[in-house]
Design a protein around this motif. Structure first.
Motif, mmCIF file in Angstrom:
data_model
loop_
_atom_site.group_PDB
_atom_site.id
_atom_site.type_symbol
_atom_site.label_atom_id
_atom_site.label_comp_id
_atom_site.label_asym_id
_atom_site.label_seq_id
_atom_site.Cartn_x
_atom_site.Cartn_y
_atom_site.Cartn_z
ATOM 1 N N ALA A 7 46.921 15.913 -66.028
ATOM 2 C CA ALA A 7 46.065 16.539 -65.016
ATOM 3 C C ALA A 7 46.099 18.060 -65.128
ATOM 4 C CB ALA A 7 46.504 16.113 -63.621
ATOM 5 N N LYS A 11 46.594 1.825 -68.498
ATOM 6 C CA LYS A 11 46.271 0.925 -67.392
ATOM 7 C C LYS A 11 47.425 -0.047 -67.152
ATOM 8 C CE LYS A 11 42.212 -0.915 -67.666
ATOM 9 N NZ LYS A 11 41.088 -1.798 -68.113
ATOM 10 N N VAL A 62 51.672 4.768 -65.662
ATOM 11 C CA VAL A 62 50.307 5.253 -65.460
ATOM 12 C C VAL A 62 50.321 6.540 -64.652
ATOM 13 C CG1 VAL A 62 48.058 4.755 -64.422
ATOM 14 C CG2 VAL A 62 49.306 2.952 -65.634
ATOM 15 N N TYR A 63 51.059 6.533 -63.552
ATOM 16 C CA TYR A 63 51.124 7.730 -62.710
ATOM 17 C C TYR A 63 51.700 8.917 -63.470
ATOM 18 C CZ TYR A 63 52.847 11.080 -59.333
ATOM 19 O OH TYR A 63 53.120 12.249 -58.672
ATOM 20 N N VAL A 76 41.470 11.921 -63.937
ATOM 21 C CA VAL A 76 42.661 11.334 -64.558
ATOM 22 C C VAL A 76 42.558 9.814 -64.643
ATOM 23 C CG1 VAL A 76 44.205 13.227 -63.895
ATOM 24 C CG2 VAL A 76 43.884 11.278 -62.347
ATOM 25 N N SER A 77 41.751 9.204 -63.779
ATOM 26 C CA SER A 77 41.599 7.754 -63.795
ATOM 27 C C SER A 77 40.965 7.255 -65.086
ATOM 28 C CB SER A 77 40.753 7.300 -62.599
ATOM 29 O OG SER A 77 39.457 7.886 -62.647
ATOM 30 N N LYS A 78 40.343 8.153 -65.860
ATOM 31 C CA LYS A 78 39.697 7.775 -67.111
ATOM 32 C C LYS A 78 40.648 7.840 -68.306
ATOM 33 C CE LYS A 78 35.593 7.008 -65.399
ATOM 34 N NZ LYS A 78 35.006 5.650 -65.423
ATOM 35 N N LEU A 79 41.888 8.310 -68.096
ATOM 36 C CA LEU A 79 42.861 8.344 -69.189
ATOM 37 C C LEU A 79 43.106 6.909 -69.669
ATOM 38 C CD1 LEU A 79 44.832 10.191 -70.801
ATOM 39 C CD2 LEU A 79 46.582 9.588 -69.114
ATOM 40 N N VAL A 132 40.210 14.819 -69.994
ATOM 41 C CA VAL A 132 40.959 14.890 -68.729
ATOM 42 C C VAL A 132 41.708 16.213 -68.645
ATOM 43 C CG1 VAL A 132 42.842 13.881 -67.383
ATOM 44 C CG2 VAL A 132 41.162 12.391 -68.496
ATOM 45 N N TRP A 180 51.837 9.577 -66.735
ATOM 46 C CA TRP A 180 50.964 10.108 -67.782
ATOM 47 C C TRP A 180 49.770 10.842 -67.176
ATOM 48 C CZ3 TRP A 180 50.504 6.201 -72.426
ATOM 49 C CH2 TRP A 180 51.798 5.839 -72.845
ATOM 50 N N GLN A 181 49.211 10.272 -66.132
ATOM 51 C CA GLN A 181 48.079 10.934 -65.483
ATOM 52 C C GLN A 181 48.508 12.274 -64.887
ATOM 53 O OE1 GLN A 181 46.599 8.075 -62.647
ATOM 54 N NE2 GLN A 181 45.340 7.002 -64.174
ATOM 55 N N ARG A 182 49.682 12.317 -64.307
ATOM 56 C CA ARG A 182 50.175 13.566 -63.716
ATOM 57 C C ARG A 182 50.381 14.639 -64.784
ATOM 58 N NH1 ARG A 182 55.510 15.675 -62.369
ATOM 59 N NH2 ARG A 182 55.294 17.175 -60.656
#
Length: 553
Positions: A128, A161, A120-121, A155-158, A148, A123-125
């Motif tokens: 971003a 989970k 999760v981290y 990024v929390s909406k990507l 995003v 992919w969000q990174r």
């Protein structure tokens, strides 16, 4: 391309009606068919350019990271999708929700567990906006990824989970027929947040500022070092099937020096350049490896040079440039290898029609626009000059400073200046490391670039020329093309033949406009020690994987 998981892609295309569960094929069935393994499992090979970072959110090319990085899946021989850090997964009946079960024994190279939160981290990174990943567009299709990336959603909406420590859920905005193959790409591997926080700008810039999820880990390396060494990751889940004790990769000093080292038995593989190829092609250790990489001329439609901008934005001028280049001459004189003239923008061997089994490249409808035709080029050039009321132009072609690019750039300059009267081509040579930065900043007029397929579908090429792609460096704009590619991306759970036709239409539009000018599909020539076995080579994605490589006596 078919694989053990290819059936899932077919189910998606036929609109799956029930949820399914997949057990992944392990890639740990080794074959020692060529002899008994030697005592000395150390290998040295050469490459053309050094590694600049192991930060997967910021690296431009993942070719050099495959052996030290692993995500949910891993590509095996013939692009078969094999097990990675996921041992199994389920897919919802609408093919939009994937739930992955991670291995209990998945470990970082320091022994710490790899968890769903690490994915999760990571992919969000990568998505971003502040990270400015040049590959963030590959997340398109995952729920909210586009918003995003544009900064309109956090990024929390990507759509990713962590359901628990070892369960990861991914939600798509629409089905993606090549999703499993895409997830084998190192971009989708996990990252360790504490390492990123600890090292900041130094993260991934040396061997000890990164943790590794793959079969090997880096030692004795820093950014742009001429040599890097990989050793087995002692905590890798499948370490029993990692055989090399040391893999050393050195940047080629010169083709002659590398050939000498290979003949002396000091290195196990080296790439041949120029005249070395015909001189060695009869050897039993000679091998050619094609790849789905198209080298091209990229136009900057927004260049600051007013005269160059007018010329580049003239379609007849771009057509003249394409028709003035004899691709076979370019290959035979500058490359002297087995590279292929283009049939369009999409490479040969990448994707076949599920019903007719026809290669997409063979069905492309803009082939005439990527063939040398001096008489047509002369007519188009004269039209451009008349339209612009000018007879002399100067364009600068920016090229990376590796030997192959220098040969290609020089050959293109000679052909264009010979066949387009009044055109002067200047060459601007810059270090490969700076090329991406200069391109993204728009500091060029013409750029010798290239695009390699990330997954086996024509969309991997078509999507880079849309107006929201970070790889559309020259900012070509065509609303019809954008809408076509959007339809192709969003229709992956619909009629496969309709989607195929849409891709052919989009490719034809791209070539009739010559928004980008294909030059050749890359095929490289090597000398390889016959004792080196088990290396996986693929035509798309990451080229070489040494996970199961070994030396025989």
């Amino acid at each position: 391309m078919k694989s053990k998981l290819g059936l899932l892609g077919l189910l998606v295309m036929l609109t799956t009606l029930t949820a399914c569960t997949s057990q992944l094929a392990n890639s740990n069935k080794t074959s020692d068919s060529k002899g008994i393994m030697s005592q000395n499992q150390t290998v040295t090979i050469t490459e053309q350019s050094p590694l600049s970072t192991v930060d997967i959110s910021k690296v431009a090319s993942f070719t050099k990271l495959r052996s030290s990085t692993e995500g949910l899946f891993r590509l095996g021989k013939n692009s078969h999708v094999n097990a990675g850090l996921a041992k199994s997964y389920t897919v919802s009946k609408n093919a939009k929700v994937y739930t992955f079960n991670l291995r209990q024994n998945a470990r970082w190279s320091d022994g710490e567990p790899i968890t769903a939160s690490d994915f999760v981290y990571s992919w969000q990174r990568s998505v971003a906006p502040k990270t400015r990943s040049v590959n963030a567009g590959l997340f398109t299709g995952i729920k909210n990824a586009t918003q995003v990336r544009k900064g309109t959603l956090p990024v929390s909406k990507l759509g990713v989970k962590a359901l628990s420590k070892h369960r990861l859920q991914v939600t798509l905005s629409h089905p993606i027929v090549y999703f499993e193959t895409l997830l084998a790409y190192p971009l989708f591997a996990p990252q360790h947040k504490a390492m990123v926080d600890r090292y900041g700008n130094r993260y991934g810039m040396s061997a000890d500022t990164q943790l590794y999820s793959g079969p090997f880990k880096l030692v004795h390396w820093k950014a742009d070092s001429k040599t890097r060494t990989l050793v087995p990751n002692p905590y890798y889940w499948d370490k029993a099937h990692v055989y090399l004790k040391r893999l050393t990769i050195t940047t080629q000093k010169s083709p002659a020096a590398s050939l000498k080292a290979f003949n002396a038995g000091k290195i196990a593989e080296t790439q041949l350049i120029g005249a070395q190829i015909p001189a060695n092609e009869d050897r039993t250790d000679y091998v050619v490896r094609p790849f789905s990489l198209m080298r091209d001329i990229n136009y900057n439609f927004n260049t600051a040079n007013k005269s160059a901008k007018q010329l580049i934005n003239n379609r007849n001028a771009r057509l003249a440039i394409s028709h003035a280049i004899d691709r076979k001459l370019l290959i035979n004189t500058a490359l002297q290898n087995a590279s292929l003239p283009p049939k369009g923008f999409v490479t040969v061997g990448l994707s076949k029609n599920n019903l007719t089994h026809s290669d997409f490249a063979d069905q492309q409808r803009g082939t005439s626009y990527v063939k040398g035709n001096p008489s047509v080029a002369k007519q188009e050039w004269q039209l451009a000059c008349n339209q612009l009321k000018q007879s002399r132009f100067t364009l600068t072609l920016t090229i990376p400073n590796d030997l192959v690019s220098l040969k290609v750039g020089t050959n293109i300059k000679q052909q264009l200046m010979k066949r387009l009267n009044g055109l002067t081509i200047n060459l601007n040579t810059i270090p490969s490391k700076q090329l991406t930065k200069q391109a993204t900043q728009g500091h060029y007029e013409l750029l010798l670039s290239g695009w390699g397929a990330d997954y086996p579908d024509p969309l991997t090429f078509l999507q880079i020329m849309t107006d929201n792609s970070r790889h559309n460096y020259g900012h070509w704009q065509n609303q019809t093309y954008n809408e076509l590619v959007d339809q192709i991306s969003d229709s992956q759970n619909g009629n496969a033949q309709t989607r195929w036709e849409q891709m052919l239409t989009a490719e034809k539009l791209l070539m009739t406009q010559q928004a980008i000018t294909p030059l050749y599909q890359q095929a490289d020539s090597y000398l390889t020690d016959a004792k080196l076995n088990g290396v996986v080579h693929n035509i798309s994605g990451v080229v070489n994987d040494y996970k199961s490589a070994y030396m025989v006596k």
